[in-house]
Design a protein around this motif. Structure first.
Motif, short mmCIF file in Angstrom:
data_model
loop_
_atom_site.label_atom_id
_atom_site.label_comp_id
_atom_site.label_asym_id
_atom_site.label_seq_id
_atom_site.Cartn_x
_atom_site.Cartn_y
_atom_site.Cartn_z
N GLU A 50 1.03 -1.07 0.03
CA GLU A 50 0.07 -0.04 0.06
C GLU A 50 0.86 1.14 0.03
OE1 GLU A 50 -2.43 -3.34 1.78
OE2 GLU A 50 -0.32 -2.68 2.04
N ALA A 51 2.09 1.15 0.25
CA ALA A 51 2.94 2.48 0.65
C ALA A 51 3.30 2.67 -1.04
CB ALA A 51 4.45 1.93 1.37
N PRO A 52 3.20 4.05 -1.39
CA PRO A 52 3.48 4.58 -2.72
C PRO A 52 5.02 4.55 -3.03
CG PRO A 52 2.82 6.54 -1.25
CD PRO A 52 2.71 5.03 -0.36
N ILE A 53 5.63 4.46 -1.98
CA ILE A 53 7.18 4.64 -2.10
C ILE A 53 7.92 3.53 -1.40
CG2 ILE A 53 9.50 6.16 -2.23
CD1 ILE A 53 7.79 8.28 -2.85
N HIS A 54 8.79 2.91 -1.89
CA HIS A 54 9.61 1.84 -1.22
C HIS A 54 11.12 2.01 -1.50
CE1 HIS A 54 5.94 -0.60 -2.53
NE2 HIS A 54 5.79 -0.41 -1.23
N CYS A 55 11.93 2.36 -0.56
CA CYS A 55 13.44 2.48 -0.50
C CYS A 55 14.01 1.24 -0.11
CB CYS A 55 13.71 3.88 0.24
SG CYS A 55 12.93 5.43 -0.32
N GLU A 56 14.89 0.70 -1.14
CA GLU A 56 15.38 -0.71 -0.65
C GLU A 56 16.75 -0.20 -0.36
OE1 GLU A 56 14.80 -3.67 -3.70
OE2 GLU A 56 12.83 -2.68 -4.48
N CYS A 57 17.01 -0.87 0.95
CA CYS A 57 18.45 -0.48 1.53
C CYS A 57 19.32 -1.79 2.07
CB CYS A 57 18.05 0.26 2.72
SG CYS A 57 16.95 1.63 2.58
N ARG A 58 20.42 -1.39 1.69
CA ARG A 58 21.49 -2.37 1.96
C ARG A 58 22.41 -1.84 2.96
NH1 ARG A 58 22.82 -4.16 -2.85
NH2 ARG A 58 21.41 -5.92 -2.60
N ARG A 59 22.49 -2.39 4.50
CA ARG A 59 23.55 -1.93 5.36
C ARG A 59 24.86 -1.85 4.98
NH1 ARG A 59 24.40 -4.91 11.27
NH2 ARG A 59 24.26 -6.68 9.78
N ILE A 60 25.48 -0.66 5.45
CA ILE A 60 27.06 -0.36 5.26
C ILE A 60 27.56 -0.35 6.40
CG2 ILE A 60 26.77 0.39 2.82
CD1 ILE A 60 26.90 3.52 4.10
N ALA A 61 26.90 -0.13 7.39
CA ALA A 61 27.56 0.11 8.63
C ALA A 61 26.50 0.13 9.89
CB ALA A 61 28.44 1.40 8.91
N SER A 62 27.05 0.02 11.23
CA SER A 62 26.07 0.11 12.30
C SER A 62 27.01 0.17 13.53
CB SER A 62 25.16 -1.45 12.35
OG SER A 62 26.16 -2.57 12.53
N PHE A 63 26.38 0.73 14.52
CA PHE A 63 27.18 0.89 15.82
C PHE A 63 26.32 1.22 16.96
CE2 PHE A 63 27.19 4.79 13.41
CZ PHE A 63 26.85 5.62 14.44
N GLU A 64 26.60 0.70 18.20
CA GLU A 64 25.65 1.00 19.29
C GLU A 64 25.89 2.24 19.85
OE1 GLU A 64 26.49 -2.14 22.14
OE2 GLU A 64 25.90 -3.89 20.56
N VAL A 65 24.81 2.60 20.19
CA VAL A 65 24.91 4.20 20.68
C VAL A 65 24.20 3.84 22.38
CG1 VAL A 65 23.91 6.25 20.75
CG2 VAL A 65 24.48 5.23 18.66
#
Length: 184
Positions: free
Chosen positions: A104-119
């Motif tokens: 139902e969402a009119p826009i989908h942004c497909e994403c691939r992780r490049i980094a992550s870190f704990e805050v």
């Protein structure tokens, strides 16, 4: 809290045998070229565990007619079952990444992780590159620019807990220097 906050439905694959996940997470722009985004998940969120497990996800931009389904997703843990079924939203398929979409969402942004870190004390940030975008007819023009009056997007006003649509146009990036071509 600084309003407005994007109203985004994040979708990610579940574990083998479990339903796919839909979550509402803090979302923010990291970079425009290349397009990069960030999402922030609390350690208690099942979405955080799944984002750690999978490197791909989709940001689904809901519209005002989806506000009740959005709130249902936001107010229910995945541990209660399938949030697609609970919210009445339809599971779709991404074109590039291995993750579901919200049809139902009119826009989908497909994403691939490049980094992550704990805050500390309780969050994890995931930074991702947008590798594909799909848009329903009428949501963007031929150059890929958002047609705001054509799609009734909404945001959250952090600090008051309310949702508002985009409202009226009051200007554009670069207007003070005679530009109207800036797209970020």
């Amino acid at each position: 809290m600084t309003p407005p906050v994007p109203a985004i439905l994040l979708t990610v694959r579940g574990r083998a045998g479990d339903p796919d996940e839909i979550s509402v997470l803090w979302t923010f722009v990291v970079n425009g070229d290349p397009p990069q985004i960030g999402v922030s998940a609390g350690f208690e969120h099942q979405a955080r565990e799944l984002l750690d497990l999978h490197d791909e996800f989709v940001l689904n931009l809901p519209v005002a007619s989806m506000v009740e389904a959005f709130d249902t997703v936001d107010m229910n843990s995945s541990r209660v079952g399938d949030k697609f079924a609970l919210s009445g939203l339809t599971r779709g398929a991404a074109s590039v990444v291995d993750a579901p979409t919200v049809a139902e969402a009119p826009i989908h942004c497909e994403c691939r992780r490049i980094a992550s870190f704990e805050v500390p004390p309780v969050r994890k940030l995931f930074i991702a590159e947008v590798v594909a975008t799909t848009a329903a007819e009428g949501a963007v023009d031929d150059d890929g620019r958002l047609i705001v009056p054509g799609v009734d997007f909404f945001g959250m006003t952090a600090g008051s807990g309310e949702h508002y649509t985009m409202g009226r146009r009051i200007g554009n990036i670069g207007m003070t220097v005679g530009r109207d071509d800036i797209r970020y």
